[in-house]
Each structure stands twice: as structure tokens, then as C-alpha cells.
Design a protein around this motif. Structure first.
Motif, PDB file in Angstrom:
ATOM      1  N   UNK A   1       3.595  62.965  34.881  1.00  0.00           N
ATOM      2  CA  UNK A   1       5.496  62.945  34.880  1.00  0.00           C
ATOM      3  C   UNK A   1       5.283  62.153  36.292  1.00  0.00           C
ATOM      4  N   UNK A   2       6.276  61.451  36.737  1.00  0.00           N
ATOM      5  CA  UNK A   2       6.067  60.833  37.913  1.00  0.00           C
ATOM      6  C   UNK A   2       5.936  59.344  37.944  1.00  0.00           C
ATOM      7  N   UNK A   3       6.975  58.351  38.980  1.00  0.00           N
ATOM      8  CA  UNK A   3       6.334  57.426  39.260  1.00  0.00           C
ATOM      9  C   UNK A   3       5.225  57.503  40.219  1.00  0.00           C
ATOM     10  N   UNK A   4       4.908  58.232  40.947  1.00  0.00           N
ATOM     11  CA  UNK A   4       4.235  57.832  41.867  1.00  0.00           C
ATOM     12  C   UNK A   4       2.654  58.366  41.109  1.00  0.00           C
ATOM     13  N   UNK A   5       2.970  58.582  40.115  1.00  0.00           N
ATOM     14  CA  UNK A   5       1.421  59.537  39.560  1.00  0.00           C
ATOM     15  C   UNK A   5       0.447  58.486  38.914  1.00  0.00           C
ATOM     16  N   UNK A   6      -1.156  58.806  39.605  1.00  0.00           N
ATOM     17  CA  UNK A   6      -2.396  58.427  39.752  1.00  0.00           C
ATOM     18  C   UNK A   6      -3.755  58.689  39.713  1.00  0.00           C
ATOM     19  N   UNK A   7      -4.270  58.703  39.104  1.00  0.00           N
ATOM     20  CA  UNK A   7      -5.225  58.891  38.431  1.00  0.00           C
ATOM     21  C   UNK A   7      -6.767  58.100  39.422  1.00  0.00           C
ATOM     22  N   UNK A   8      -7.378  57.982  40.538  1.00  0.00           N
ATOM     23  CA  UNK A   8      -8.684  57.747  40.778  1.00  0.00           C
ATOM     24  C   UNK A   8     -10.248  58.200  41.148  1.00  0.00           C
ATOM     25  N   UNK A   9     -11.131  56.867  40.695  1.00  0.00           N
ATOM     26  CA  UNK A   9     -12.373  57.820  40.890  1.00  0.00           C
ATOM     27  C   UNK A   9     -13.268  56.911  41.849  1.00  0.00           C
ATOM     28  N   UNK A  10     -13.703  57.191  42.911  1.00  0.00           N
ATOM     29  CA  UNK A  10     -14.489  56.870  44.401  1.00  0.00           C
ATOM     30  C   UNK A  10     -15.779  56.565  43.951  1.00  0.00           C
TER      31      UNK A  10
ATOM     32  N   UNK B   1       2.457  50.899  35.675  1.00  0.00           N
ATOM     33  CA  UNK B   1       1.970  49.967  34.759  1.00  0.00           C
ATOM     34  C   UNK B   1       1.987  50.638  32.903  1.00  0.00           C
ATOM     35  N   UNK B   2       2.107  52.210  33.605  1.00  0.00           N
ATOM     36  CA  UNK B   2       2.013  52.617  32.137  1.00  0.00           C
ATOM     37  C   UNK B   2       3.189  53.385  32.405  1.00  0.00           C
ATOM     38  N   UNK B   3       2.819  54.575  31.462  1.00  0.00           N
ATOM     39  CA  UNK B   3       3.981  55.787  30.932  1.00  0.00           C
ATOM     40  C   UNK B   3       3.800  57.267  31.142  1.00  0.00           C
ATOM     41  N   UNK B   4       4.093  58.296  30.979  1.00  0.00           N
ATOM     42  CA  UNK B   4       3.588  59.263  31.164  1.00  0.00           C
ATOM     43  C   UNK B   4       3.063  59.916  29.781  1.00  0.00           C
ATOM     44  N   UNK B   5       1.769  60.604  29.886  1.00  0.00           N
ATOM     45  CA  UNK B   5       0.920  60.893  28.129  1.00  0.00           C
ATOM     46  C   UNK B   5      -0.273  59.762  27.753  1.00  0.00           C
TER      47      UNK B   5
ATOM     48  N   UNK C   1      -8.748  51.158  23.083  1.00  0.00           N
ATOM     49  CA  UNK C   1      -7.768  51.160  22.558  1.00  0.00           C
ATOM     50  C   UNK C   1      -6.990  52.257  22.980  1.00  0.00           C
ATOM     51  N   UNK C   2      -7.440  52.158  24.850  1.00  0.00           N
ATOM     52  CA  UNK C   2      -6.884  53.222  25.759  1.00  0.00           C
ATOM     53  C   UNK C   2      -5.986  51.714  26.374  1.00  0.00           C
ATOM     54  N   UNK C   3      -5.465  52.701  27.431  1.00  0.00           N
ATOM     55  CA  UNK C   3      -5.036  52.140  29.020  1.00  0.00           C
ATOM     56  C   UNK C   3      -6.747  51.300  30.041  1.00  0.00           C
ATOM     57  N   UNK C   4      -6.881  50.413  30.734  1.00  0.00           N
ATOM     58  CA  UNK C   4      -7.926  50.187  31.508  1.00  0.00           C
ATOM     59  C   UNK C   4      -7.264  50.798  32.913  1.00  0.00           C
ATOM     60  N   UNK C   5      -8.629  51.033  33.190  1.00  0.00           N
ATOM     61  CA  UNK C   5      -9.023  50.939  34.230  1.00  0.00           C
ATOM     62  C   UNK C   5      -9.137  49.872  35.295  1.00  0.00           C
ATOM     63  N   UNK C   6      -8.410  49.914  36.917  1.00  0.00           N
ATOM     64  CA  UNK C   6      -8.671  48.677  37.748  1.00  0.00           C
ATOM     65  C   UNK C   6      -9.229  49.073  38.271  1.00  0.00           C
ATOM     66  N   UNK C   7      -9.833  47.895  38.828  1.00  0.00           N
ATOM     67  CA  UNK C   7     -10.624  47.760  39.828  1.00  0.00           C
ATOM     68  C   UNK C   7     -10.235  47.127  40.874  1.00  0.00           C
ATOM     69  N   UNK C   8      -9.926  48.160  42.211  1.00  0.00           N
ATOM     70  CA  UNK C   8      -9.534  48.681  43.356  1.00  0.00           C
ATOM     71  C   UNK C   8     -10.183  46.587  44.007  1.00  0.00           C
ATOM     72  N   UNK C   9      -9.086  45.724  44.377  1.00  0.00           N
ATOM     73  CA  UNK C   9      -9.467  44.472  44.635  1.00  0.00           C
ATOM     74  C   UNK C   9     -10.597  44.744  45.755  1.00  0.00           C
ATOM     75  N   UNK C  10     -10.326  45.466  46.440  1.00  0.00           N
ATOM     76  CA  UNK C  10     -11.034  45.605  47.728  1.00  0.00           C
ATOM     77  C   UNK C  10     -12.173  46.838  47.428  1.00  0.00           C
ATOM     78  N   UNK C  11     -12.146  46.979  46.354  1.00  0.00           N
ATOM     79  CA  UNK C  11     -13.401  47.151  45.989  1.00  0.00           C
ATOM     80  C   UNK C  11     -13.190  49.539  46.492  1.00  0.00           C
ATOM     81  N   UNK C  12     -14.132  49.705  45.976  1.00  0.00           N
ATOM     82  CA  UNK C  12     -14.674  51.213  46.176  1.00  0.00           C
ATOM     83  C   UNK C  12     -13.911  51.853  45.496  1.00  0.00           C
ATOM     84  N   UNK C  13     -12.946  51.733  44.899  1.00  0.00           N
ATOM     85  CA  UNK C  13     -12.682  52.841  43.894  1.00  0.00           C
ATOM     86  C   UNK C  13     -11.865  52.172  42.477  1.00  0.00           C
TER      87      UNK C  13
END
Length: 581
Positions: free
Chosen positions: A149-158, A59-63, A40-52
Motif C-alpha cells: 500500500x501507499x503512493x511512495x512504496x518502493x523496493x530497491x536492490x543495491x 508506475x505500478x499498483x499495489x499487489x 510477465x511482470x513489472x520490470x526492475x528499473x536501473x537507477x540512471x546514476x547506477x548503484x541500484x
């Protein structure tokens, strides 16, 4: 400054079996280990080289949210959950940053409990450590990323890792050093020793864990000290659940007279308390230290070394562990704050009065338009001073609390109500008495406030000697004497001003900030309205709210708002415009 401690992570040896992670863990190398994105929400994306894995605004909007749900888990023993994460944001300051939340969903509950939340951006990986108390209930973890906010906002899990044991424990063989960080100093710092890492100035032959040259430990060396009393600090993760027991660790000292090795705790408002200090250099082998440790509120453990000069030798540390039982060398039982609290429903608990003329009476009043009931339930008991039997000019009624050990920080909270009295000053005051009933200090006096309304007071204090808290009511004259009510006295260890970093648990709300998660189907004249003060019509509704009792900008409310810096009470503090940020 603490972020520089992440440099320690680069020195930690990756274990050979790092990919063989326990249940509830994932390194995100080739997959998500049973953690699934909620559709029901955005998908978490696995980095192509792994690790996070990550989610960002490309590919998404604020909020918008991305939710990761763990497989079903169970923690029959006390466990530690660690997240290695990073939140990034544009360089300019934003009012609505991205946020990472961690929830737990128990099998027999219909709601999710918030365990932890973070929204501070960083340019490196950070580590969050959370203690999970043992329970027979099965549960799932929900990791929620909310884009800001912001065009370069991101959240990552290692990495997500759940292991048996306490988060303040560490043998320094783990990745990321169990969340311990070095407080950066230009000259002296804690480093990882052992394994493939060599140091020409101080080489310990073996670590304590494996008794091997390949094992790891932490050490700090004086060789680069340039000033007298230069300090190195190794800081544990912040405790997230109350605990009490024995903290033990192993240490080695070289040239012990050239350094001072100490152990401190530090709470969320920065108050230090020394728990232990080396009193003798010890021998060249690993020495065991056992310290009685109590964390009833969030705090860090800090291992500190102060050097007298560049020839102060080194200190090494290994195998920090915790047990919920008292240390073998401990004879005195720790202080139980519950015994210093009372709601007066059954009796006076551990409170007592002067033998000559009891001034405080335990009463029960049926609520009506002239008098409210007790604060606890509205229909129970509370204490009342200056009743008809005791009201006289110059009368003083004293209520003594139980003895409190010295050298501890306390938070005293209670509710009071004032009836009558032309002048509010000194109608109720709180004093600190020494054990022999000698007055030591007045720590609180009732401010000007509404009459006939339960008001909350909270006081933080700390004294070096054993003390008693004394509530004192005063009748100055026959013409200026009224009634003083007192109820729900609680004493807790720590500061009353602990930051409120997490929202209220599900189903709880004070309505001081907003309506929490409560919603209405429609908003019209018959809807619920959030309000301050009295209701518009006479003889209906309360005179003030139940949380603080405040109706106007009293001196107490002004002080309360200034202490909170408005972040936790913006709506309530609107009545004090001079305090509005």
C-alpha cells in the motif's frame, strides 16, 4: 537499535576489485550482470546514476510484482548469498506492506523454493545473509518484489553477492562487513580499524589477514566508557542452515584485566548461551581462539566486550572462520538429537522401562471406526500403556528416554491419545529425572482434550545437569483406568516457539492458516472445504485435525494460541474467542 550498526558500513573500505564480482553477483553499476526481469511482470528499473535497481508505485499498483531471474548458477562448495536492499513505505502504519522474496529454482524441479522473505520498511540499506549448502544441482535465483500500500512504496536492490564460504565468516575486508552489525551504545561501540582509518587511543600496527597496516579488523575501545560494565556487541548474520563444527577467530587484548571478552549465541526468541570467555590476557600478538559451535536452528553469534572503566584498554577481532570438522582441542562428540527420538516402528529405540513389570507395550492396531492406527503411518506401531495385563489400581508405568546433556535448550514433541478414563488429570505426564533416577520436575501434564484422537504436545526446557525425560501413565483406581497411546517422540535443539517466518515448502500445507497454494477449479457442494472439528454426519471423517487434534477450545489449544500470538494460526484460534486479537 541494530539499524544504527549500519554506520559501520560507511567506514568499510571499498575494494579495488569490487566490480569484478563472482557468478551470481551484481553491484548494478552499469547493468544487471545477467539478471533479467521476467517479462510477465513489472520490470526492475536501473537507477540512471547506477548503484541500484528498484520498483515503486509511481508506475505500478499495489499487489503488482517485479521478478528478477539470475543466470544459471552452481554451488559445488558451501556458499553465502548476501542481498543489500531497502523497502520503503509511507510514514503511517500499513496493513499490507511491500515484500521482498528470494526463491531458488533447481534445474530438475518444477517449482520454486522460498529461501528468505522480508517486509519491514527502513530508512537505510539493510543486509540479508543466506547460507547455501553445496550441491551438484544447477539452479537459478528469483528475486521477487511485491508492492504494498501507499503512493511512495518502493523496493530497491543495491547489491547481490554470492561468495564461497559460510555467512558467519569474515575478515572485515569485504564491503558491508559481511553483514556483521554493531549494537549501538552511546559510549562504547565496535569500529573498523586499519587501512586509512586511524585512532589515537588504540592503534594496532597490523591486521591479521594481510599482516599489513592497510588491512582491516574490528576493535572496541574503553576510552569513552562512563559506567561500570558498559558492553559493546558485534552481532553476526543469523544462520539460515543447520551447521556444526569449529568456529575460530583471532583477537588482541590490551589491559585484559580491565575488560571481559566473551562469545555468545542468541536464538530467534532471544535466549543467550555463552560459548567462550577469555581466561587469560594472552600476549600482545594476535591470539587464536577455537570454539565448538553447533547451530541446528537459526542463531546469531555475538562477540561481547564488557569494560570496567575508561582504562579498560581495547579488544581487536579479525579473521572469523568456520570449519565443519571438530576443533583440534575438542574430544567429546556433540549431542545427536536424533538418538533421543523414536517412532517405534522397529523397536523402542533408546527408550526403556522399569525392570519391574513393563507398563508400555509396543502394539499395532488395524484402524477402524472405534480405534485409529498409529500416528506415523496409520498402519504401524505405537506404544500403549495400561493394557489388560497391566491395568490395576495405583499402577504407574514409566518410560525413560536416553540421557540428554545439560546446559542445552530442547524442544520435545510427541503425539498421544487417551481412551477411557473418567478424569483426564495425570493420566499422562512428563517428568525430568536426574541421571540417578531422582525426580527433578514435572514439566507437562495432559490437559482436558478429546478422547481417541491423536493430539500433539510440545515442551521447551533447559536444565544445567544431564537429565532424562520420563513419560508416566497413572491408573488411579479400577473404576477410572483406561488406555494411553504414545507415538512419534522427537527431540530437537532449540525452542519449540521458533517464529514461523516462512510459509510451508511447495506441496506442503497444514490448512491451519489457509489453503496455502492449493486451488480448485470450481467451488460447489462437491468441492473441498476447509473445516475444524468433526464432519457433520456420524461415523464419517476424523474427530479432529491431524496437526494438533484440536476440535474445541481446550486449555492446551488456548495456551498454544496465546504462545503463537495468533500470527501463525488465526483460523485455528477462532475457537478461543478470548484469545482473538
Amino acid at each position: 537499535m541494530l539499524l544504527r550498526g549500519v554506520l559501520l558500513v560507511a567506514q568499510a573500505l571499498q575494494l579495488a576489485g569490487a566490480l569484478d564480482l563472482p557468478a551470481g553477483s551484481c553491484a548494478f553499476e552499469e547493468g544487471t550482470c545477467g539478471f533479467d526481469s521476467v517479462l510477465a511482470f513489472l520490470p526492475w528499473i536501473l537507477n540512471e546514476e547506477g548503484h541500484y535497481i528498484y520498483v515503486d508505485t509511481s508506475f505500478a499498483e499495489q499487489g503488482e510484482k517485479a521478478v528478477l531471474l539470475s543466470p544459471e548458477l552452481q554451488a559445488e562448495e558451501w556458499s553465502c548469498l548476501r542481498l543489500v536492499y531497502q523497502i520503503t513505505a509511507p510514514s503511517r502504519s500499513l496493513s499490507d506492506p511491500s515484500q521482498l522474496n528470494l526463491y531458488v529454482r533447481y534445474e530438475d524441479e518444477s517449482f520454486d523454493r522460498l529461501l528468505w522473505s522480508a517486509k519491514e520498511p527502513s530508512d537505510s540499506w539493510l543486509i540479508a545473509s543466506l547460507d547455501l549448502q553445496n550441491s551438484s544441482k544447477k539452479f537459478k535465483l528469483l528475486i521477487e518484489g511485491v508492492l504494498g500500500q501507499g503512493d511512495t512504496a518502493s523496493i530497491a536492490l543495491f547489491e547481490v553477492k554470492m561468495t564461497t564460504g559460510y555467512c558467519i565468516e569474515c575478515d572485515f575486508e569485504e564491503n558491508h562487513l559481511c553483514g556483521f552489525v554493531n549494537r549501538w551504545n552511546p559510549n562504547v561501540n565496535w569500529f573498523v580499524g586499519g587501512g586509512t582509518i586511524q585512532n589515537a587511543h588504540s592503534i594496532l600496527p597490523q591486521d591479521h589477514t594481510f599482516k599489513s597496516e592497510l588491512g582491516h579488523y574490528m576493535y572496541v575501545d574503553s576510552v569513552y566508557v562512563k559506567h561500570f560494565q558498559e558492553v559493546a556487541q558485534l552481532i553476526s548474520p543469523m544462520t539460515t542452515t543447520s551447521m556444526s563444527g569449529c568456529l575460530s577467530f583471532y583477537y588482541q587484548l590490551q589491559q585484559g584485566n580491565g575488560n571481559v571478552f566473551s562469545l555468545y549465541t542468541r536464538d530467534t526468541v532471544g535466549v543467550y548461551e555463552e560459548l567462550w570467555k577469555v581466561d587469560s590476557p594472552g600476549n600482545a600478538a594476535w591470539n587464536l581462539a577455537e570454539v565448538e559451535f553447533s547451530a541446528p536452528y537459526p542463531m546469531e553469534v555475538i562477540f561481547e566486550v564488557a569494560f570496567n572503566g575508561p582504562k579498560g584498554g581495547y579488544v581487536a577481532l579479525d579473521d572469523i572462520s568456520f570449519s565443519p570438522v571438530h576443533c583440534q582441542n575438542q574430544t567429546d562428540l556433540p549431542f545427536n538429537a536424533v538418538k533421543a527420538s523414536c517412532n517405534f516402528e522397529e523397536d523402542f529405540c533408546n527408550f526403556y522401562q522399569d525392570k519391574e513389570g513393563a507398563g508400555w507395550t509396543r502394539v499395532k492396531v488395524k484402524p477402524n471406526i472405534y480405534r485409529t492406527g498409529d500416528h506415523t503411518t496409520g498402519f504401524g506401531y505405537y506404544l500403549l500403556a495400561n493394557t489388560k495385563l497391566t491395568s490395576q489400581p495405583g499402577y504407574i508405568g514409566r518410560l525413560y528416554g536416553p540421557s540428554l546433556p545439560g546446559n542445552l535448550q530442547y524442544c520435545l514433541r510427541f503425539y498421544y491419545a487417551i481412551y477411557g478414563f473418567l478424569k483426564m488429570s495425570d493420566t499422562l505426564a512428563v517428568y525430568i529425572f536426574e541421571e540417578n533416577h531422582v525426580v527433578q520436575e514435572k514439566i507437562w501434564s495432559v490437559p482436558e482434550s478429546p478422547r481417541g484422537v491423536w493430539m500433539q504436545a510440545e515442551i521447551t526446557f533447559k536444565k544445567p545437569m544431564p537429565i532424562k525425560v520420563v513419560f508416566m501413565s497413572l491408573c488411579k483406581s479400577f473404576w477410572d483406568c483406561g488406555l494411553v497411546a504414545l507415538d512419534d517422540i522427537t527431540v530437537q535443539l532449540g525452542s519449540c516457539w521458533t517464529p514461523e517466518s516462512l510459509p510451508s515448502p511447495p506441496g506442503e500445507c497444514t490448512f491451519d492458516q489457509n489453503e496455502c497454494a492449493f486451488t480448485q477449479e470450481k467451488r460447489n457442494r462437491s468441492s473441498w472445504h476447509r473445516r475444524r472439528g468433526e464432519t457433520p454426519t456420524s461415523y464419517t471423517g476424523p474427530k479432529g485435525d491431524h496437526t494438533t487434534g484440536a476440535t474445541t477450545c481446550t486449555s492446551r489449544l488456548r495456551t498454544w494460541c496465546m504462545g503463537r500470538k495468533h500470527s501463525s494460526c488465526p483460523g485455528l484460534c477462532e475457537v478461543c474467542p478470548e484469545n482473538t486479537a
